[in-house]
Design a protein around this motif. Structure first.
Motif, PDB file in Angstrom:
ATOM      1  N   GLY A 165       0.874  -1.394   0.112  1.00 33.21           N
ATOM      2  CA  GLY A 165       0.289   0.333   0.193  1.00 33.21           C
ATOM      3  C   GLY A 165       0.900   1.158  -0.043  1.00 33.21           C
ATOM      4  N   ASP A 166       1.802   0.683   0.128  1.00 33.17           N
ATOM      5  CA  ASP A 166       3.372   2.649  -0.517  1.00 33.17           C
ATOM      6  C   ASP A 166       4.524   2.169  -1.435  1.00 33.17           C
ATOM      7  N   GLY A 167       4.094   3.398  -2.573  1.00 35.89           N
ATOM      8  CA  GLY A 167       5.284   2.975  -3.284  1.00 35.89           C
ATOM      9  C   GLY A 167       6.110   2.856  -2.605  1.00 35.89           C
ATOM     10  N   HIS A 168       7.025   4.253  -1.629  1.00 36.15           N
ATOM     11  CA  HIS A 168       8.192   3.702  -1.587  1.00 36.15           C
ATOM     12  C   HIS A 168       8.705   2.593  -0.669  1.00 36.15           C
ATOM     13  N   HIS A 169       7.608   2.045   0.074  1.00 41.91           N
ATOM     14  CA  HIS A 169       7.460   0.319   0.621  1.00 41.91           C
ATOM     15  C   HIS A 169       8.033  -1.256  -0.341  1.00 41.91           C
ATOM     16  N   ALA A 170       7.022  -0.565  -1.318  1.00 38.86           N
ATOM     17  CA  ALA A 170       6.517  -1.698  -2.654  1.00 38.86           C
ATOM     18  C   ALA A 170       8.538  -1.278  -3.179  1.00 38.86           C
ATOM     19  N   PHE A 204       6.364  -7.493   8.568  1.00 39.59           N
ATOM     20  CA  PHE A 204       5.349  -6.680   9.896  1.00 39.59           C
ATOM     21  C   PHE A 204       6.020  -7.360  10.551  1.00 39.59           C
ATOM     22  N   ARG A 205       6.722  -8.071  11.008  1.00 47.33           N
ATOM     23  CA  ARG A 205       7.300  -9.423  11.588  1.00 47.33           C
ATOM     24  C   ARG A 205       8.144  -7.673  12.862  1.00 47.33           C
ATOM     25  N   LYS A 206       8.673  -7.954  11.945  1.00 47.36           N
ATOM     26  CA  LYS A 206       9.763  -6.704  12.281  1.00 47.36           C
ATOM     27  C   LYS A 206       9.554  -4.967  12.993  1.00 47.36           C
ATOM     28  N   LYS A 207       8.909  -4.622  11.927  1.00 47.35           N
ATOM     29  CA  LYS A 207       8.596  -3.562  12.242  1.00 47.35           C
ATOM     30  C   LYS A 207       6.960  -2.977  12.362  1.00 47.35           C
ATOM     31  N   ARG A 208       6.257  -3.974  12.469  1.00 42.04           N
ATOM     32  CA  ARG A 208       4.508  -3.669  13.046  1.00 42.04           C
ATOM     33  C   ARG A 208       4.500  -3.013  11.874  1.00 42.04           C
ATOM     34  N   VAL A 209       4.622  -2.699  10.677  1.00 42.48           N
ATOM     35  CA  VAL A 209       3.531  -2.042   9.774  1.00 42.48           C
ATOM     36  C   VAL A 209       2.767  -1.440   9.984  1.00 42.48           C
ATOM     37  N   ALA A 210       2.347   0.031  10.546  1.00 45.01           N
ATOM     38  CA  ALA A 210       1.407   0.349  10.347  1.00 45.01           C
ATOM     39  C   ALA A 210       0.383   0.687   8.493  1.00 45.01           C
ATOM     40  N   GLU A 211      -0.450   0.222   8.129  1.00 44.16           N
ATOM     41  CA  GLU A 211      -0.452   0.204   6.479  1.00 44.16           C
ATOM     42  C   GLU A 211      -1.528   1.137   6.701  1.00 44.16           C
ATOM     43  N   ASP A 257      11.103  -0.594  -1.590  1.00 42.10           N
ATOM     44  CA  ASP A 257      12.329  -1.031  -0.418  1.00 42.10           C
ATOM     45  C   ASP A 257      12.321  -2.701  -0.922  1.00 42.10           C
ATOM     46  N   LEU A 258      10.694  -3.365  -0.895  1.00 44.02           N
ATOM     47  CA  LEU A 258      10.090  -5.005  -0.907  1.00 44.02           C
ATOM     48  C   LEU A 258      11.014  -4.737  -1.898  1.00 44.02           C
ATOM     49  N   ALA A 259      10.966  -5.191  -3.539  1.00 40.46           N
ATOM     50  CA  ALA A 259      11.333  -5.389  -4.411  1.00 40.46           C
ATOM     51  C   ALA A 259      12.535  -5.799  -4.477  1.00 40.46           C
ATOM     52  N   GLN A 260      13.021  -4.580  -3.878  1.00 39.45           N
ATOM     53  CA  GLN A 260      14.971  -4.790  -3.882  1.00 39.45           C
ATOM     54  C   GLN A 260      15.242  -5.560  -3.120  1.00 39.45           C
ATOM     55  N   THR A 261      14.651  -5.926  -1.917  1.00 37.94           N
ATOM     56  CA  THR A 261      14.788  -6.635  -1.191  1.00 37.94           C
ATOM     57  C   THR A 261      15.223  -8.084  -1.291  1.00 37.94           C
ATOM     58  N   ALA A 262      13.958  -8.265  -2.021  1.00 40.13           N
ATOM     59  CA  ALA A 262      13.690  -9.410  -2.637  1.00 40.13           C
ATOM     60  C   ALA A 262      14.760  -9.958  -3.595  1.00 40.13           C
ATOM     61  N   LEU A 263      14.546  -8.541  -4.757  1.00 39.93           N
ATOM     62  CA  LEU A 263      15.685  -8.940  -5.705  1.00 39.93           C
ATOM     63  C   LEU A 263      16.916  -9.105  -5.293  1.00 39.93           C
ATOM     64  N   ALA A 264      17.438  -8.247  -3.864  1.00 38.59           N
ATOM     65  CA  ALA A 264      19.166  -8.933  -3.126  1.00 38.59           C
ATOM     66  C   ALA A 264      19.090 -10.163  -3.186  1.00 38.59           C
ATOM     67  N   LYS A 265      18.057 -10.959  -2.442  1.00 36.57           N
ATOM     68  CA  LYS A 265      18.005 -12.246  -1.930  1.00 36.57           C
ATOM     69  C   LYS A 265      17.573 -13.474  -2.868  1.00 36.57           C
ATOM     70  N   ALA A 266      17.544 -12.743  -4.253  1.00 36.30           N
ATOM     71  CA  ALA A 266      16.870 -13.731  -5.491  1.00 36.30           C
ATOM     72  C   ALA A 266      18.511 -13.761  -6.366  1.00 36.30           C
ATOM     73  N   TYR A 267      18.839 -13.132  -6.279  1.00 35.26           N
ATOM     74  CA  TYR A 267      21.165 -12.605  -6.062  1.00 35.26           C
ATOM     75  C   TYR A 267      21.693 -13.644  -5.344  1.00 35.26           C
ATOM     76  N   ARG A 268      21.339 -13.176  -4.475  1.00 30.97           N
ATOM     77  CA  ARG A 268      22.294 -15.113  -3.974  1.00 30.97           C
ATOM     78  C   ARG A 268      22.323 -16.114  -4.170  1.00 30.97           C
ATOM     79  N   SER A 269      20.989 -16.487  -4.438  1.00 33.10           N
ATOM     80  CA  SER A 269      20.829 -17.577  -4.752  1.00 33.10           C
ATOM     81  C   SER A 269      20.188 -18.058  -5.826  1.00 33.10           C
ATOM     82  N   TRP A 270      20.993 -16.797  -7.200  1.00 28.66           N
ATOM     83  CA  TRP A 270      20.650 -16.890  -8.171  1.00 28.66           C
ATOM     84  C   TRP A 270      20.432 -18.679  -8.788  1.00 28.66           C
ATOM     85  N   ARG A 271      21.727 -18.694  -8.612  1.00 27.79           N
ATOM     86  CA  ARG A 271      21.417 -20.271  -8.798  1.00 27.79           C
ATOM     87  C   ARG A 271      20.551 -21.433  -8.964  1.00 27.79           C
ATOM     88  N   ARG A 272      19.795 -21.175  -7.563  1.00 23.86           N
ATOM     89  CA  ARG A 272      18.872 -22.441  -6.854  1.00 23.86           C
ATOM     90  C   ARG A 272      17.335 -21.669  -8.211  1.00 23.86           C
TER      91      ARG A 272
END
Length: 200
Positions: free
Chosen positions: A29-34, A74-81, A36-51
């Motif tokens: 529900g937030d462009g900036h969070h979105a 949500f678990r870490k920040k309890r973000v209010a949406e 950040d979330l996509a970048q975090t997911a892609l960073a993790k995908a990069y580390r596991s790219w072979r898989r």
């Protein structure tokens, strides 16, 4: 990562960035969070790219990472949406009535519980089958079906008949429930290819 894998990963990011951010926006529900979330997911995908490469469906693999990262958020920040009034896709060019309808839809989507929202977004935005959504979310197809029905019932109560039926006639795993929408658009006329934020 070797040069060939690096080039393939960069190509994947260029091809899928906008869609990942748009899906992340519907989840957060937030462009900036979105972004950040996509970048975090892609960073993790990069580390596991072979898989990711060896998986049957790299998109599904990355979606699972995206959903997992959103849960961690949500678990870490309890973000209010709160969904922003206008989605980050330059909606000002749309007719006024369409923009208003879209704002109401996004506000209603933001009121769904996180799991129901994820099911609705993956099932009706990403056009995944119940089996595919279950695979991404790590639950049963029956759970997906019930969560989709409940989520759509809540949206329909807010929006009326503009919300698609839980099982559209003729919609299967191949066609997906959004198959009736015009090319390049998701359900309810939301543009899938709209630019959101910057590049990767």
């Amino acid at each position: 990562m070797n040069p060939d894998d690096e080039a393939e990963f960069q190509g994947y990011v260029r091809a899928r960035w906008t869609h990942l951010v748009r899906t992340a926006y519907l989840l957060t529900g937030d462009g900036h969070h979105a972004e950040d979330l996509a970048q975090t997911a892609l960073a993790k995908a990069y580390r596991s790219w072979r898989r990711v490469q060896r998986s049957d469906n790299p998109d599904a693999y990355v979606r699972r990472i995206l959903i997992s990262c959103n849960k961690d958020r949500f678990r870490k920040k309890r973000v209010a949406e709160r969904l922003t009034d206008i989605p980050p896709e330059g909606a000002g060019a749309d007719p006024t009535a369409r923009v208003a309808q879209r704002e109401v839809l996004l506000a209603a989507l933001g009121e769904l519980p996180a799991r129901q929202r994820a099911v609705v977004v993956l099932r009706y935005w990403d056009d995944l089958s119940e089996t595919e959504v279950a695979h991404v979310l790590g639950c049963s197809a029956g759970t997906v079906k019930s969560q989709a029905a409940r989520g759509l019932a809540k949206l329909r109560a807010r929006l009326g008949t503009a919300v698609p039926a839980a099982e559209p006639v003729g919609a299967g795993a191949a066609a997906g429930p959004g198959a009736g929408a015009s090319a390049g658009t998701g359900p309810w006329g939301m543009a899938k290819d709209a630019k959101v934020g910057g590049g990767a």
